[in-house]
Every structure is written in C-alpha cells, then in structure tokens.
Write a protein that holds these residues in place. Structure first.
Motif, PDB file in Angstrom:
ATOM      1  N   LEU A  51      41.959  28.769  39.296  1.00 39.32           N
ATOM      2  CA  LEU A  51      41.384  30.097  39.095  1.00 39.32           C
ATOM      3  C   LEU A  51      41.663  30.608  37.685  1.00 39.32           C
ATOM      4  CD1 LEU A  51      39.892  32.516  40.364  1.00 39.32           C
ATOM      5  CD2 LEU A  51      42.114  33.332  41.199  1.00 39.32           C
ATOM      6  N   LEU A  52      42.866  30.364  37.198  1.00 34.88           N
ATOM      7  CA  LEU A  52      43.202  30.761  35.831  1.00 34.88           C
ATOM      8  C   LEU A  52      42.341  30.004  34.823  1.00 34.88           C
ATOM      9  CD1 LEU A  52      47.100  30.884  36.137  1.00 34.88           C
ATOM     10  CD2 LEU A  52      45.562  32.849  35.973  1.00 34.88           C
ATOM     11  N   ASP A  53      42.164  28.727  35.057  1.00 37.65           N
ATOM     12  CA  ASP A  53      41.320  27.934  34.160  1.00 37.65           C
ATOM     13  C   ASP A  53      39.880  28.443  34.170  1.00 37.65           C
ATOM     14  OD1 ASP A  53      43.483  26.356  33.503  1.00 37.65           O
ATOM     15  OD2 ASP A  53      42.933  24.717  34.852  1.00 37.65           O
ATOM     16  N   GLU A  54      39.414  28.809  35.348  1.00 38.36           N
ATOM     17  CA  GLU A  54      38.037  29.319  35.478  1.00 38.36           C
ATOM     18  C   GLU A  54      37.845  30.611  34.704  1.00 38.36           C
ATOM     19  OE1 GLU A  54      35.706  31.985  38.682  1.00 38.36           O
ATOM     20  OE2 GLU A  54      36.845  30.328  39.547  1.00 38.36           O
ATOM     21  N   THR A  55      38.809  31.512  34.808  1.00 39.17           N
ATOM     22  CA  THR A  55      38.674  32.844  34.216  1.00 39.17           C
ATOM     23  C   THR A  55      39.151  32.917  32.775  1.00 39.17           C
ATOM     24  OG1 THR A  55      40.860  33.447  35.083  1.00 39.17           O
ATOM     25  CG2 THR A  55      38.937  33.986  36.462  1.00 39.17           C
ATOM     26  N   GLY A  56      39.909  31.923  32.347  1.00 37.50           N
ATOM     27  CA  GLY A  56      40.462  31.955  30.999  1.00 37.50           C
ATOM     28  C   GLY A  56      41.716  32.791  30.873  1.00 37.50           C
ATOM     29  N   LEU A  57      42.234  33.263  31.994  1.00 34.55           N
ATOM     30  CA  LEU A  57      43.452  34.062  31.971  1.00 34.55           C
ATOM     31  C   LEU A  57      44.692  33.185  31.797  1.00 34.55           C
ATOM     32  CD1 LEU A  57      42.648  36.509  34.898  1.00 34.55           C
ATOM     33  CD2 LEU A  57      43.012  37.183  32.513  1.00 34.55           C
ATOM     34  N   VAL A  58      45.691  33.746  31.134  1.00 36.28           N
ATOM     35  CA  VAL A  58      46.982  33.080  30.964  1.00 36.28           C
ATOM     36  C   VAL A  58      47.946  33.585  32.030  1.00 36.28           C
ATOM     37  CG1 VAL A  58      48.961  32.815  29.417  1.00 36.28           C
ATOM     38  CG2 VAL A  58      46.637  32.824  28.481  1.00 36.28           C
ATOM     39  N   ALA A  59      48.702  32.682  32.617  1.00 39.90           N
ATOM     40  CA  ALA A  59      49.799  33.095  33.495  1.00 39.90           C
ATOM     41  C   ALA A  59      50.982  33.476  32.611  1.00 39.90           C
ATOM     42  CB  ALA A  59      50.180  31.966  34.443  1.00 39.90           C
ATOM     43  N   ILE A  60      51.263  34.769  32.540  1.00 42.90           N
ATOM     44  CA  ILE A  60      52.346  35.240  31.667  1.00 42.90           C
ATOM     45  C   ILE A  60      53.705  34.915  32.284  1.00 42.90           C
ATOM     46  CG2 ILE A  60      53.353  37.239  30.523  1.00 42.90           C
ATOM     47  CD1 ILE A  60      50.579  38.605  30.883  1.00 42.90           C
TER      48      ILE A  60
END
Length: 255
Positions: A49-58
């Motif tokens: 899901l993070l890869d899909e959205t481009g979000l970083v897991a902080i």
C-alpha cells in the motif's frame, strides 16, 4: 523537513477503511505516515500500500509493554515496511512510577533496536515535563540517563508547551537528537485542559517551532490532532492547507 501524519488522528476512518484512508492521506499531500496500529494487515500488505501511494513509513508508535515483550517482532515488522523508527508513545501512571526502571528498559530496547539496524525514540506528553526526577523534569532525566545512541527524541512540541516549557528552547537543547517532531496546535478549555485543533487555529507558536526544528536538524514534522471537533479527514486537509499557505515550498517545509 518533510511533512507526515500520525495516523492516530484518523483512527476511526482507518478502522472502517484502512486502504482507502491511507490513499486519502496521500492525496492530501502528506509525504509519510506514522503508524500506531496495523489493523491486522501483514507487513507485506502495508508495504504494498505504501508503494502504491508513494507514502513513506516514518515509524510506529507501539505500546511500551508490547515492545518490552515482543520487541524483536515489532522491530522486524517495521523494518519490513521500510522504516527504522521504533517509538515508545506513552507511559501509564503505573509504568512511570519508577523512572529508573523506565530508563533501564529504554536502554535495553535501544540496544535491541540498534543491533537490528533500527532506532528507538520516545514521544512525550506533558507529564514528562511536569513530573520531576532528581530535581529536573523527567524528560531531561530520561534523555540524560539514556545515551543518544540508544534513544532519540520525538518531541511533541504542543505537549511541551502545555507542560509549561518553551518548545523552541527544548528543540535547541536537543538539537541533533530530534529527527522527528509532532506539529500540533491547541486551545485551552475553561477547565484548563488542552483541546487540539487544526494547525493555525490555536495558540501554539508554530512558526517559531518550525524554524527551531529546521535549525535542530529535524527530518520530519508529523501533524497530529488527538481529537477533532470536525471530520478528521477534513481537519488534516485544513492543516495541510495551512502548511501549504505558510511554509511548504517544493514539497518541504521552509521556516
């Protein structure tokens, strides 16, 4: 600094639609997310899901007892989703009745994290400032007792303010040791309690905090609103709007 969101702010939305809520956070312009719960998703599902959205897991806020009992699994999960930041989010009154025990445990956890290539941080509320240990705020006792290589600072600047101290001074005091901050605004209710509000709608000097955070070498400013008077997704959209109006240039904060 980059802008992230502590997902606790949208906890009810996540419980109803985890994937949809994460996608909405990304659409609003947040660059990263800080977890507190994984809602029964595997690390593989979260990473996809993070890869899909481009979000970083902080990083992730995980319960103190859970970290003490299942530290290896907690660290491994977080590393699997692309983050190194393991964060102790809170201590109960019973847990903080013995600050010496807390610091001993944090040293052990910090070593466990370091051995696996992760970093341990502690997120404060106001009690670390108002409670004293050895004649100083427990906040300072804790960070003075546990070395920086075993414990970094995630400073909740709003709670430092509510605890009666100057967040700017504290950011300077812990410069180089504070990779993460929580950027939060508040008003004081008639009974003296704190009401968290959308950024720019409260009394916290956010501008000075942003400038001091940049000077302290902070990497992520993480928006959090503990309780929202209006719809949480609308609230985090308005906080992002405020940041874009005042500070964001090219995707990062500039104070």
């Amino acid at each position: 600094m980059k802008i992230g969101l502590q997902l606790y702010t949208v906890r009810e939305e996540l419980a109803k639609d985890f994937e949809g809520t994460i996608r909405k956070v990304a659409e609003l312009g947040y660059e990263g997310v800080e977890f507190f719960h994984y809602f029964d998703r595997t690390a593989e599902q979260v990473k996809a899901l993070l890869d899909e959205t481009g979000l970083v897991a902080i990083g992730a806020h995980r319960p103190y007892t859970e970290l003490l009992e299942n530290g290896e699994a907690e660290i491994d999960y977080l590393l699997s989703i692309g983050s190194r930041n393991v964060i102790v989010p809170y201590l109960s009154e019973e847990q903080r009745a013995d600050w010496d025990a807390v610091t001993d445990n944090l040293k052990k956890l910090g070593k466990q994290c370091a051995d696996k290539g992760a970093v341990l941080l502690y997120h404060n509320h106001d009690f670390e400032l108002t409670e004293k240990k050895d004649g100083q705020p427990a906040f300072d006792f804790m960070y003075g007792t546990v070395p920086a290589e075993l414990l970094q600072v995630e400073m909740d600047t709003c709670w430092v303010y509510y605890g009666g101290y100057d967040p700017v001074e504290y950011l300077g005091r812990y410069a180089g040791r504070t990779p993460l901050i929580h950027l939060k605004d508040m008003k004081t209710r008639e009974d003296g309690s704190a009401e968290t509000v959308v950024l720019g709608e409260g009394v916290v000097d956010l501008k000075s905090i942003i400038t001091a955070s940049e000077q302290a070498g902070t990497e992520w400013a993480i928006v959090e609103q503990d309780e929202c008077a209006r719809d949480p997704l609308e609230s985090i959209a308005d906080s992002m709007k405020w940041l874009k109006q005042h500070y964001i240039q090219g995707g990062t904060i500039h104070g």
